[in-house]
Write a protein that holds these residues in place. Sequence first.
Motif, PDB file in Angstrom:
ATOM      1  N   ILE A 290      -6.395  23.331 -17.597  1.00  0.00           N
ATOM      2  CA  ILE A 290      -5.108  24.021 -17.518  1.00  0.00           C
ATOM      3  C   ILE A 290      -5.166  25.055 -16.409  1.00  0.00           C
ATOM      4  CG2 ILE A 290      -3.467  25.470 -18.775  1.00  0.00           C
ATOM      5  CD1 ILE A 290      -4.842  24.252 -21.354  1.00  0.00           C
ATOM      6  N   PRO A 291      -4.438  24.815 -15.299  1.00  0.00           N
ATOM      7  CA  PRO A 291      -4.376  25.844 -14.255  1.00  0.00           C
ATOM      8  C   PRO A 291      -3.642  27.065 -14.801  1.00  0.00           C
ATOM      9  CG  PRO A 291      -3.337  23.786 -13.533  1.00  0.00           C
ATOM     10  CD  PRO A 291      -3.668  23.642 -14.974  1.00  0.00           C
ATOM     11  N   PHE A 292      -4.071  28.222 -14.396  1.00  0.00           N
ATOM     12  CA  PHE A 292      -3.472  29.457 -14.901  1.00  0.00           C
ATOM     13  C   PHE A 292      -3.315  30.446 -13.748  1.00  0.00           C
ATOM     14  CE2 PHE A 292      -3.615  33.638 -16.911  1.00  0.00           C
ATOM     15  CZ  PHE A 292      -2.598  33.479 -17.845  1.00  0.00           C
ATOM     16  N   CYS A 293      -2.088  30.783 -13.434  1.00  0.00           N
ATOM     17  CA  CYS A 293      -1.781  31.706 -12.330  1.00  0.00           C
ATOM     18  C   CYS A 293      -1.233  33.002 -12.900  1.00  0.00           C
ATOM     19  CB  CYS A 293      -0.787  31.080 -11.365  1.00  0.00           C
ATOM     20  SG  CYS A 293      -1.387  29.561 -10.632  1.00  0.00           S
ATOM     21  N   CYS A 294      -2.117  33.967 -13.109  1.00  0.00           N
ATOM     22  CA  CYS A 294      -1.727  35.249 -13.699  1.00  0.00           C
ATOM     23  C   CYS A 294      -0.617  35.925 -12.908  1.00  0.00           C
ATOM     24  CB  CYS A 294      -2.917  36.203 -13.733  1.00  0.00           C
ATOM     25  SG  CYS A 294      -4.366  35.602 -14.580  1.00  0.00           S
TER      26      CYS A 294
END
Length: 159
Positions: free
Chosen positions: A128-132
């Motif tokens: 799961i890519p996660f872009c804060c």
Amino acid sequence: MGEAFFTSTEASKITGCSRRQLQYWRRQGVVVPTVNPGGKGRNVYYSESDLLILAVMEYLLSIGLNFDTSLTALNILMTKNLFLSAKSWTKDQTRLMFFLSLDNEEVRLENFNVELAKQKLEEGYPVIPFCCDRIYDKLQSNLKYFHQGQSDISCRENN
């Protein structure tokens, strides 16, 4: 001028979470907001940092993770103190990815790396890519919109 605090109703409008979700998450310890002791537990106030945590939890649930996995992922992010320095994030700090074990019981967080992501996907692991920074930017946009459209709803200031 101190930090702004928001009621449950305001936090709900800003984050897109329902008030019922906020109450449930408060009981589950996702976010422990400030409670006005004079209000006998009814006057709950969320800080901007709390709103960011709520927005991340909402995002994790919206991409299809169950509550327990989302909470685990959120706790991993919190142990890295990502929410304390949101305004000074670097690109490396905001481009992350979660790996889930095949039974979804274990969650790992790594800096985003295309080769590692491909490897894990080939091995059958959900990645799961996660872009804060995108979640933070959306929250800041919602806060700006909230403040501009504020008429009878006022945010609380901690003096």
